[in-house]
Design a protein around this motif. Structure first.
Motif, PDB file in Angstrom:
ATOM      1  N   ALA A 148      -6.285   1.067 -12.716  1.00 63.47           N
ATOM      2  CA  ALA A 148      -5.657   0.227 -11.790  1.00 63.47           C
ATOM      3  C   ALA A 148      -4.466   0.995 -10.948  1.00 63.47           C
ATOM      4  CB  ALA A 148      -5.191  -0.810 -12.866  1.00 63.47           C
ATOM      5  N   MET A 149      -3.908   2.066 -11.530  1.00 63.76           N
ATOM      6  CA  MET A 149      -2.905   2.713 -10.717  1.00 63.76           C
ATOM      7  C   MET A 149      -3.624   3.268  -9.541  1.00 63.76           C
ATOM      8  SD  MET A 149      -0.232   3.973 -13.529  1.00 63.76           S
ATOM      9  CE  MET A 149       0.849   5.010 -12.311  1.00 63.76           C
ATOM     10  N   GLN A 150      -4.712   3.822  -9.648  1.00 64.59           N
ATOM     11  CA  GLN A 150      -5.549   4.438  -8.819  1.00 64.59           C
ATOM     12  C   GLN A 150      -5.725   3.399  -7.422  1.00 64.59           C
ATOM     13  OE1 GLN A 150      -8.732   6.454 -11.075  1.00 64.59           O
ATOM     14  NE2 GLN A 150      -8.335   8.179  -9.878  1.00 64.59           N
ATOM     15  N   ALA A 151      -6.519   2.287  -8.164  1.00 65.61           N
ATOM     16  CA  ALA A 151      -6.776   1.492  -7.331  1.00 65.61           C
ATOM     17  C   ALA A 151      -5.471   0.749  -6.417  1.00 65.61           C
ATOM     18  CB  ALA A 151      -7.411   0.105  -7.889  1.00 65.61           C
ATOM     19  N   ASN A 152      -4.669   0.445  -7.128  1.00 66.23           N
ATOM     20  CA  ASN A 152      -3.257   0.135  -6.539  1.00 66.23           C
ATOM     21  C   ASN A 152      -2.771   0.865  -5.520  1.00 66.23           C
ATOM     22  OD1 ASN A 152      -1.281  -2.201  -6.365  1.00 66.23           O
ATOM     23  ND2 ASN A 152      -0.033  -1.143  -7.911  1.00 66.23           N
ATOM     24  N   LEU A 153      -2.817   2.203  -5.892  1.00 65.09           N
ATOM     25  CA  LEU A 153      -2.472   3.094  -4.872  1.00 65.09           C
ATOM     26  C   LEU A 153      -3.209   3.334  -3.669  1.00 65.09           C
ATOM     27  CD1 LEU A 153      -0.173   5.483  -4.548  1.00 65.09           C
ATOM     28  CD2 LEU A 153      -1.889   7.029  -5.558  1.00 65.09           C
ATOM     29  N   ALA A 154      -4.323   3.049  -3.715  1.00 65.15           N
ATOM     30  CA  ALA A 154      -5.442   3.402  -2.620  1.00 65.15           C
ATOM     31  C   ALA A 154      -5.071   1.812  -1.619  1.00 65.15           C
ATOM     32  CB  ALA A 154      -6.801   3.058  -2.962  1.00 65.15           C
ATOM     33  N   LEU A 155      -4.811   0.781  -2.177  1.00 66.91           N
ATOM     34  CA  LEU A 155      -4.465  -0.386  -1.310  1.00 66.91           C
ATOM     35  C   LEU A 155      -3.240  -0.121  -0.684  1.00 66.91           C
ATOM     36  CD1 LEU A 155      -5.427  -3.079  -4.156  1.00 66.91           C
ATOM     37  CD2 LEU A 155      -6.633  -2.508  -2.105  1.00 66.91           C
ATOM     38  N   GLU A 156      -2.142   0.467  -1.220  1.00 66.16           N
ATOM     39  CA  GLU A 156      -0.951   0.698  -0.780  1.00 66.16           C
ATOM     40  C   GLU A 156      -1.096   1.873   0.485  1.00 66.16           C
ATOM     41  OE1 GLU A 156       1.794   2.797  -3.235  1.00 66.16           O
ATOM     42  OE2 GLU A 156       3.475   1.879  -2.553  1.00 66.16           O
ATOM     43  N   ARG A 157      -1.878   2.852   0.320  1.00 65.74           N
ATOM     44  CA  ARG A 157      -2.138   3.772   1.169  1.00 65.74           C
ATOM     45  C   ARG A 157      -2.823   3.114   2.106  1.00 65.74           C
ATOM     46  NH1 ARG A 157       1.928   6.765   0.991  1.00 65.74           N
ATOM     47  NH2 ARG A 157       0.593   8.003   2.595  1.00 65.74           N
ATOM     48  N   ILE A 158      -3.594   2.273   2.123  1.00 67.41           N
ATOM     49  CA  ILE A 158      -4.612   2.024   3.339  1.00 67.41           C
ATOM     50  C   ILE A 158      -3.737   1.087   4.202  1.00 67.41           C
ATOM     51  CG2 ILE A 158      -6.232   0.004   3.990  1.00 67.41           C
ATOM     52  CD1 ILE A 158      -7.552   1.277   1.325  1.00 67.41           C
ATOM     53  N   VAL A 159      -2.659   0.481   3.923  1.00 71.98           N
ATOM     54  CA  VAL A 159      -1.703  -0.390   4.289  1.00 71.98           C
ATOM     55  C   VAL A 159      -0.741   0.426   4.914  1.00 71.98           C
ATOM     56  CG1 VAL A 159       0.298  -2.185   4.332  1.00 71.98           C
ATOM     57  CG2 VAL A 159      -2.153  -2.292   3.011  1.00 71.98           C
ATOM     58  N   TRP A 160      -0.176   1.495   4.215  1.00 71.03           N
ATOM     59  CA  TRP A 160       0.790   2.478   4.775  1.00 71.03           C
ATOM     60  C   TRP A 160       0.461   3.315   5.842  1.00 71.03           C
ATOM     61  CZ3 TRP A 160       1.596   7.727   5.574  1.00 71.03           C
ATOM     62  CH2 TRP A 160       2.880   8.189   5.818  1.00 71.03           C
ATOM     63  N   LYS A 161      -0.972   3.747   5.731  1.00 73.12           N
ATOM     64  CA  LYS A 161      -1.459   4.596   7.103  1.00 73.12           C
ATOM     65  C   LYS A 161      -1.546   3.732   8.172  1.00 73.12           C
ATOM     66  CE  LYS A 161      -4.878   6.205   5.019  1.00 73.12           C
ATOM     67  NZ  LYS A 161      -6.508   7.176   5.021  1.00 73.12           N
ATOM     68  N   SER A 162      -1.970   2.447   8.086  1.00 73.21           N
ATOM     69  CA  SER A 162      -2.208   1.580   9.477  1.00 73.21           C
ATOM     70  C   SER A 162      -0.653   1.329   9.945  1.00 73.21           C
ATOM     71  CB  SER A 162      -2.784   0.357   9.157  1.00 73.21           C
ATOM     72  OG  SER A 162      -1.892  -0.525   8.461  1.00 73.21           O
TER      73      SER A 162
END
Lengths: 68, 205
Positions: free
Chosen positions: B188-202
């Motif tokens: 869940a932490m991996q998935a949550n981080l991925a979601l966060e990084r996608i938003v952050w990068k954009s």
């Protein structure tokens, strides 16, 4: 410049010609599988004995453990 | 069912970014199957999943498969389960054992990569591969998830484009599988981080 390096946030003395393997031995990091980054560049496992660390470098050592 | 109907009550800023994102997942075991389900629920547009293995009875203690899927290829069983939850996600599945060449072939264009292997050797292979060939792609790994309890010891360590989730200390005991509750925290932490990084990068663009 002071002769030192940082390994996982801890300051240690640096010596000319010091390799990644020397740094791992110094810290007693004995996990079989590690990721080592010098100033954010990954060092390949095959190069631990031949890659020297520059003075003032920042080393990050991550333990890789099976499971997943 | 219409797409619009299915994707209701979504975050107006983050969701469109997740819909456009392609996430790579290496491995469809305890980490990979659970990460994939979470990202599918969140509305990631496309997942690229690889695994060579078939579902076993022992896997059911922690992996996102069902009794009637024992014996099926994990990538096929996972695709089935994902589609039951999110019929609109694009799935690319590969039945194979990943090596550096295959990683380069299959994952060269992902927005973010999730490492979900079981062995430390495979984890190291993926990290070395990404640092050499895709140094600009963020890679989210896991290390140290055995046992139960000690949730507070699970953390995220970041080194540039590399993120490592786990406690970096708990070794597997031979013959004892990881336990679902603790594996799920890491997944869940991996998935949550991925979601966060996608938003952050954009937000940078």
């Amino acid at each position: 410049m002071e002769k030192q390096l940082t390994i996982n946030g801890q300051i240690r003395p640096w010596q000319e010609g010091m390799t990644v393997q020397d740094a791992l031995d110094l810290m007693n990091y004995s996990f079989p599988m590690l990721v080592v980054k010098i100033n954010d560049e990954v060092v390949l496992r095959a190069d631990y004995g031949s890659t020297t660390i520059p003075n003032g470098a920042e080393l990050l050592v991550i333990h890789l453990i099976s499971g997943g | 069912m219409k797409r619009q109907e299915y994707f209701c009550e979504r975050d107006p800023l983050a969701f469109p970014l997740w819909q456009k994102a392609v996430v790579g997942i290496a491995g469809a075991g305890a980490l990979g199957s659970n990460v994939a389900m979470l990202l599918a629920r969140a509305g990631i547009g496309k997942l690229i999943i690889s695994d060579f293995d078939v579902v076993s009875l022992a896997n059911l203690s922690r992996q996102a498969f069902n009794l009637d899927q024992v014996g099926m290829l994990k990538v096929e069983a996972l695709a089935q389960n994902i589609r039951k939850v999110n019929p609109f996600i694009e799935l690319e599945k590969h039945k194979l054992c990943l090596d550096q060449d295959k990683v380069r072939e299959l994952y060269h264009s992902v927005d973010i990569m999730i490492e979900a292997f079981d062995t430390a050797t495979a984890k190291a292979m993926l990290i070395e591969c990404f640092s050499q060939y895709f140094p600009e792609t963020e890679l989210i790994c896991a290390s140290g998830l055995a046992g139960y309890g000690k949730s507070e010891e699970i953390k995220i360590v970041r080194a540039g484009k590399l993120f490592v989730v786990g406690d970096q200390s708990s070794e597997l005991v031979p013959g004892i599988a990881p336990i679902s509750a603790r594996v799920m925290i890491v997944a869940a932490m991996q998935a949550n981080l991925a979601l966060e990084r996608i938003v952050w990068k954009s937000n940078l663009q």
